[in-house]
Design an enzyme around this catalytic site. Sequence first.
Site, PDB file in Angstrom:
ATOM      1  N   ASP A  70      29.224  16.041   6.395  1.00 60.13           N
ATOM      2  CA  ASP A  70      30.686  15.925   6.293  1.00 60.13           C
ATOM      3  C   ASP A  70      31.096  16.325   4.876  1.00 60.13           C
ATOM      4  OD1 ASP A  70      32.736  14.133   8.332  1.00 60.13           O
ATOM      5  OD2 ASP A  70      33.499  14.677   6.348  1.00 60.13           O
ATOM      6  N   ILE A  71      32.416  16.490   4.679  1.00 61.70           N
ATOM      7  CA  ILE A  71      32.876  16.759   3.315  1.00 61.70           C
ATOM      8  C   ILE A  71      33.079  15.446   2.551  1.00 61.70           C
ATOM      9  CG2 ILE A  71      33.919  19.038   3.689  1.00 61.70           C
ATOM     10  CD1 ILE A  71      36.616  17.621   4.055  1.00 61.70           C
ATOM     11  N   ARG A  72      33.009  14.313   3.277  1.00 59.68           N
ATOM     12  CA  ARG A  72      33.114  13.005   2.621  1.00 59.68           C
ATOM     13  C   ARG A  72      31.867  12.184   2.923  1.00 59.68           C
ATOM     14  NH1 ARG A  72      36.893  10.622   5.889  1.00 59.68           N
ATOM     15  NH2 ARG A  72      36.749  12.475   7.171  1.00 59.68           N
TER      16      ARG A  72
ATOM     17  N   TYR B  42      46.585  24.243  16.485  1.00 55.18           N
ATOM     18  CA  TYR B  42      45.341  23.611  16.966  1.00 55.18           C
ATOM     19  C   TYR B  42      44.945  24.188  18.327  1.00 55.18           C
ATOM     20  CZ  TYR B  42      42.393  19.773  18.732  1.00 55.18           C
ATOM     21  OH  TYR B  42      41.382  19.015  19.276  1.00 55.18           O
TER      22      TYR B  42
ATOM     23  N   LYS C 186      41.749  26.478  19.305  1.00 59.27           N
ATOM     24  CA  LYS C 186      40.763  26.029  20.297  1.00 59.27           C
ATOM     25  C   LYS C 186      40.611  27.069  21.402  1.00 59.27           C
ATOM     26  CE  LYS C 186      39.208  22.117  18.683  1.00 59.27           C
ATOM     27  NZ  LYS C 186      37.803  22.022  18.249  1.00 59.27           N
TER      28      LYS C 186
HETATM   29  N1  SER Z   1      43.522  14.227  20.681  1.00 62.81           N
HETATM   30  C1  SER Z   1      43.794  15.582  20.308  1.00 62.81           C
HETATM   31  C2  SER Z   1      45.096  15.687  19.636  1.00 62.81           C
HETATM   32  O1  SER Z   1      45.974  14.932  19.980  1.00 62.81           O
HETATM   33  C3  SER Z   1      43.787  16.460  21.512  1.00 62.81           C
HETATM   34  O2  SER Z   1      42.628  17.190  21.525  1.00 62.81           O
HETATM   35  O3  SER Z   1      45.266  16.531  18.811  1.00 62.81           O
END
Ligand code: SER
Length: 316
Positions: A37-39, A145, A149
């Site tokens: 991880d980075i942390r 996001y 994906k």
């Molecule tokens: N739980 C995620 C989100 O809400 C969905 O992949 O971004």
Amino acid sequence: MLMQENILVIGANGQIGTELVNHLRSVYGSDNVVACDIRRPDYDTKNAGPFEFVNVLEKENLRQIYQKYKPKQVYLLAAILSATGEQNPKLAWDLNMNGLLNVLDFCLEFGTRKIYWPSSIAVFGPNSPKQQTPQFCTMDPNTVYGISKLAGERWCEYYFHKYGLDIRSIRYPGLISWKAAPGGGTTDYAIHIFHDALKKGKYQSFLSGDTELPMMYMDDAIRGTIELMEAPAENLTIRSSYNFAGMSFTPEVLAAEIRKHIPEFEISYGENDPRQAIASSWPKSIDDSQAQKDWNWKTGFDLSRMTADMLLNLKR
Ligand code: SER
């Protein structure tokens, strides 16, 4: 116990990583599972095993880790989720996309046998069917996001066909868990609600009462992930990412379930939260029949069992 598997879990401190690392260590032995991880993690020292600082965007750093461990399996969990991603779209794209490509390239170079990378219900968009969303349909994600994906899924399938890399993936619904905090997603309300119910007896939801979303308890998510990773490669017909379902509910329905344990619990609803638009663009329920067929996936936790388990564990 299987020896010398050398497994890297990148993004080990997150909501999924925290539980997955412990689970993998119990199967493969602590020394064989390297948390990255980075942390620095704050695990229970009794569960501790090797830890490495890894930034998937720093290729030299990543190369050193691959050189040191020559991993047979890699789980890449480092990502910026839907709500946080909207605050810094370019950073989310960079991490989610270039992080994946860097990892895939090193897996090829160092002969990694199996790779796991999570996708999400966020790959669907406003024009995808809302109920029992099928594996294949219109996909027009409108968050960075979701876009990253969906593009990542295409890359995974591409590396599988072009280079024979054994990459496996699941489109997780909202994941509900009590061990580690959620990481900035749209479905996070379904975790916050439990903490507030126990601490304050009330909760203000950032999603409207009737926003139905696909969800899953973390125990099921971890079990499903391992089951997919252990499935014979020839059984897997999906090399982008599998639809994966647990349960579906709205904030109203979840609040009613919590009230069975805490009768005085009250829920209210905020307004104008940007996460509402994201949630409204996502499926309400998911058809995961391909996962059932290919690797025998079966959901374990429904709403009432999940709620009881969350409250029990958070109370402790
Ligand atoms: N739980 C995620 C989100 O809400 C969905 O992949 O971004």
